[in-house]
Every structure is written in C-alpha cells, then in structure tokens.
Design a protein around this motif. Sequence first.
Motif, mmCIF file in Angstrom:
data_model
loop_
_atom_site.group_PDB
_atom_site.id
_atom_site.type_symbol
_atom_site.label_atom_id
_atom_site.label_comp_id
_atom_site.label_asym_id
_atom_site.label_seq_id
_atom_site.Cartn_x
_atom_site.Cartn_y
_atom_site.Cartn_z
ATOM 1 N N THR A 57 0.820 -1.208 0.000
ATOM 2 C CA THR A 57 0.000 0.000 0.000
ATOM 3 C C THR A 57 0.854 1.258 0.000
ATOM 4 O O THR A 57 0.555 2.217 -0.707
ATOM 5 N N ARG A 58 1.916 1.264 0.783
ATOM 6 C CA ARG A 58 2.784 2.436 0.853
ATOM 7 C C ARG A 58 3.408 2.750 -0.502
ATOM 8 O O ARG A 58 3.451 3.900 -0.928
ATOM 9 N N VAL A 59 3.861 1.737 -1.212
ATOM 10 C CA VAL A 59 4.479 1.926 -2.524
ATOM 11 C C VAL A 59 3.445 2.466 -3.519
ATOM 12 O O VAL A 59 3.734 3.385 -4.296
ATOM 13 N N ILE A 60 2.247 1.915 -3.484
ATOM 14 C CA ILE A 60 1.191 2.370 -4.393
ATOM 15 C C ILE A 60 0.774 3.800 -4.060
ATOM 16 O O ILE A 60 0.585 4.627 -4.959
ATOM 17 N N ASP A 61 0.660 4.123 -2.773
ATOM 18 C CA ASP A 61 0.338 5.496 -2.370
ATOM 19 C C ASP A 61 1.411 6.476 -2.843
ATOM 20 O O ASP A 61 1.111 7.581 -3.286
ATOM 21 N N THR A 62 2.667 6.069 -2.750
ATOM 22 C CA THR A 62 3.770 6.905 -3.226
ATOM 23 C C THR A 62 3.671 7.116 -4.736
ATOM 24 O O THR A 62 3.902 8.220 -5.236
ATOM 25 N N PHE A 63 3.299 6.076 -5.446
ATOM 26 C CA PHE A 63 3.117 6.171 -6.899
ATOM 27 C C PHE A 63 2.040 7.210 -7.234
ATOM 28 O O PHE A 63 2.246 8.087 -8.068
ATOM 29 N N PHE A 64 0.892 7.138 -6.559
ATOM 30 C CA PHE A 64 -0.184 8.090 -6.840
ATOM 31 C C PHE A 64 0.196 9.506 -6.411
ATOM 32 O O PHE A 64 -0.154 10.484 -7.077
ATOM 33 N N ALA A 65 0.946 9.641 -5.325
ATOM 34 C CA ALA A 65 1.410 10.966 -4.897
ATOM 35 C C ALA A 65 2.329 11.566 -5.965
ATOM 36 O O ALA A 65 2.249 12.764 -6.261
ATOM 37 N N GLU A 66 3.175 10.745 -6.533
ATOM 38 C CA GLU A 66 4.073 11.197 -7.603
ATOM 39 C C GLU A 66 3.273 11.638 -8.832
ATOM 40 O O GLU A 66 3.588 12.654 -9.454
ATOM 41 N N LEU A 67 2.237 10.894 -9.172
ATOM 42 C CA LEU A 67 1.391 11.291 -10.299
ATOM 43 C C LEU A 67 0.715 12.633 -10.031
ATOM 44 O O LEU A 67 0.658 13.498 -10.905
#
Length: 167
Positions: free
Chosen positions: A113-123
């Motif tokens: 979840t943390r990695v995916i949240d970081t991905f969306f934050a980057e987007l």
Amino acid sequence: MDSDRLIKKKTRGYYFRIDVGKDPITGKRRQQSFGPFKTKTEAKKELIKIRTQVMEGTYFKPSAQDFESFINEWFETVYCQDKSETTIETRRYIIDGHLIPYFKKMPIKDINTRVIDTFFAELRKNGRYPRKKLNMKRKRTKIYPNHIFISFSVCLTKPLKKPWHGA
C-alpha cells in the motif's frame, strides 16, 4: 492426515511439507516446504493456518516475479478477456506509460500500500492524476492508472477462484 506426522524435526528446527493446490496448467499437485520453526507448536499452528487457506482457496505464495513481467502476463491472460479493442488499447497505454516506467523491475512481493500510495502521490505532483474522485456518471471519463491498479491489486492480495474481469 494427522498434522503431527507431517511435522519433522531437523537440525535447525521443525519443518513440514504440504500440498498447496494444483498447477493450473499441468494439473499436477504442488507441494511446498515450510520452516524452520522453533517449536513444534509453532509449526503446527502455521500448518493449520496454511491448510485452511488452501482449502478456502486463499493461499498463495508471494512472488519474486518482477512487476513488468507480472503486469504483462496478467494483462494478456486475465484482463484482456471479453474487453473491447479500444479498452485494451487504452489500458495498455496506461500500463506502458505510467505503471511500467515507475515500478520497472520491482518484485511483486515488495509492492504494498505504501508503494502504491507513493506512486499516486508522484502522479499528483506531476499533474497527471486527479485530486477529486472521478465522476463515473459522465459519458466520457478519463482513464487513470487507478482503474488498472484496482483490477490487478486483487491478484496481488488474493488468488482468484474463478476467472475475474476487473475494472
């Protein structure tokens, strides 16, 4: 079968080997070894837990497969079933343009979840992802990477009992 007979004592602790389902392609049984465990009780608890998961169809072995090969295989074998050509092209564009460049060779077992949240934050930081929820009532909606993540995240967290066609 008696669980005590499956648990073996070895030099580093207790181990057991059990069936974890059948190979979907060959139909042959798959076995896996577990251990070492410090105590026989600890091994027995894990054996019961894994057996229950296997019987419920929720057991899966965390994969060391990298993201790129996993998403490409999943897309072709699972996602594309019963989808229109334009939907497939749009999703392929998202995978190739957003997901693969970000996750590249990251092992699937490391995506959480943390990695995916970081991905969306980057987007969001780069202005490529909406801040508000999508209005799904509009006739033409933009497709964002979260549609694909919703689909394949089920594959990461839980095996499928029957073919599933995601969003």
